[in-house]
Design a protein around this motif. Sequence first.
Motif, PDB file in Angstrom:
ATOM      1  N   GLU A 141     -32.784   0.308  27.983  1.00 19.25           N
ATOM      2  CA  GLU A 141     -32.273  -0.397  26.822  1.00 19.25           C
ATOM      3  C   GLU A 141     -32.259   0.534  25.618  1.00 19.25           C
ATOM      4  O   GLU A 141     -33.207   1.306  25.437  1.00 19.25           O
ATOM      5  CB  GLU A 141     -33.242  -1.548  26.534  1.00 19.25           C
ATOM      6  N   ARG A 144     -26.422   3.172  22.187  1.00 18.49           N
ATOM      7  CA  ARG A 144     -25.602   2.626  21.095  1.00 18.49           C
ATOM      8  C   ARG A 144     -24.211   3.245  21.104  1.00 18.49           C
ATOM      9  O   ARG A 144     -24.038   4.396  21.544  1.00 18.49           O
ATOM     10  CB  ARG A 144     -26.273   2.921  19.753  1.00 18.49           C
ATOM     11  N   SER A 198     -31.574   5.807  25.582  1.00 17.86           N
ATOM     12  CA  SER A 198     -31.795   5.105  26.835  1.00 17.86           C
ATOM     13  C   SER A 198     -31.882   6.150  27.941  1.00 17.86           C
ATOM     14  O   SER A 198     -31.381   7.263  27.787  1.00 17.86           O
ATOM     15  CB  SER A 198     -30.647   4.132  27.134  1.00 17.86           C
ATOM     16  N   ASN A 217     -26.824  -2.936  27.599  1.00 18.03           N
ATOM     17  CA  ASN A 217     -26.699  -2.683  26.162  1.00 18.03           C
ATOM     18  C   ASN A 217     -25.404  -3.244  25.569  1.00 18.03           C
ATOM     19  O   ASN A 217     -25.103  -2.989  24.401  1.00 18.03           O
ATOM     20  CB  ASN A 217     -26.812  -1.179  25.901  1.00 18.03           C
TER      21      ASN A 217
END
Length: 312
Positions: A141, A144, A198, A217
């Motif tokens: 997780e 971006r 991540s 994500n």
Amino acid sequence: MDEFARIEGYFAPLTAASALGLRDDAALMEDGALVVTKDCMVAGVHFIGDEDPALIARKLLRVNLSDLAAMGASPTQYMLGLIAPRDTPSAWFADFTRGLAEDQALFNITLLGGDTTATPGPLCLSLTAFGKTHGRVLRREGARVGDAIYATGSIGDAALGLAMLRGELPADASLVARYHLPEPRLHVAQHLHGIATSCMDISDGLLQDMGHIARLNHVAAVIEAEALPLSPTARALLGQDISLLERIVSGGDDYELLFTAPQDAADAMARLRIQSGVAITRIGHVVEGEGVTLVDTEGMEIPVARKGYRHF
Ligand code: ADP
Ligand code: MG
């Protein structure tokens, strides 16, 4: 129902927060001071069966160490489950444990316990590995939009090595060795804390595994085929037969790290590459949307029918 739907539907409801929703490479223990992971291997599925038992043992340990690496943890101890055909000779156990001893020394890990039983079926192996974290873990997780996507080492060698063992390609010892003996990227991983947004390890195919990070994500991933780190042998084979690209990106058994990091981490990655002696290659980037797309130099999608290995 595929393997992932089963895990989410049947097993995840049994867990507490420390299992991280069964969406990571390992679970947390002791408030995150330790991580624990298990991987099983079955003769005829994960290995051929007639390999040197020492190699089977080392692969079993290493695929688990790769999951510890994916979490940025250091190996400490492991438990061994051995379900062997009744007629397995003592020499097999001698060779198997010789392999374990060799890798225990290499990776600074010791055996804690386990279980041994006989079976009328094929050899089944299970290993549970524990690692310590120093309070920081890498997670799947966190990726971006705008992040770069990186992979360690080279991709596709093990899948091509397996094709060679099956007689589908002319044999090359270095690629076959990559199938038998993955290289857990523990040292690289330990330097990714605070940099990677991540991280996971690639076990079931680059595209499918990247898909796990993307889905978790709520982002999409673009992987540039030209950027993929290929060994000289893999590159030569691909030059002769472009259709091998699919095996390279979806074959699995790479046990390389797959991670995301902000664009401005490029210098840190270059330093880590030198410091670790392990290739760290930017292979794509994170965008808005969903799914994983493999693209050519013009940004056009290269269709891939099968994105990874599925057990069910
Ligand atoms: P990896 O390839 O990193 O080892 P897997 O795809 O095998 O990961 O597993 C994904 C997640 O599902 C992990 O968190 C793992 O612990 C969990 N998992 C898989 N099988 C089971 C099971 N039978 N019971 C509980 N958890 C499971
Ligand atoms: Mg993993």
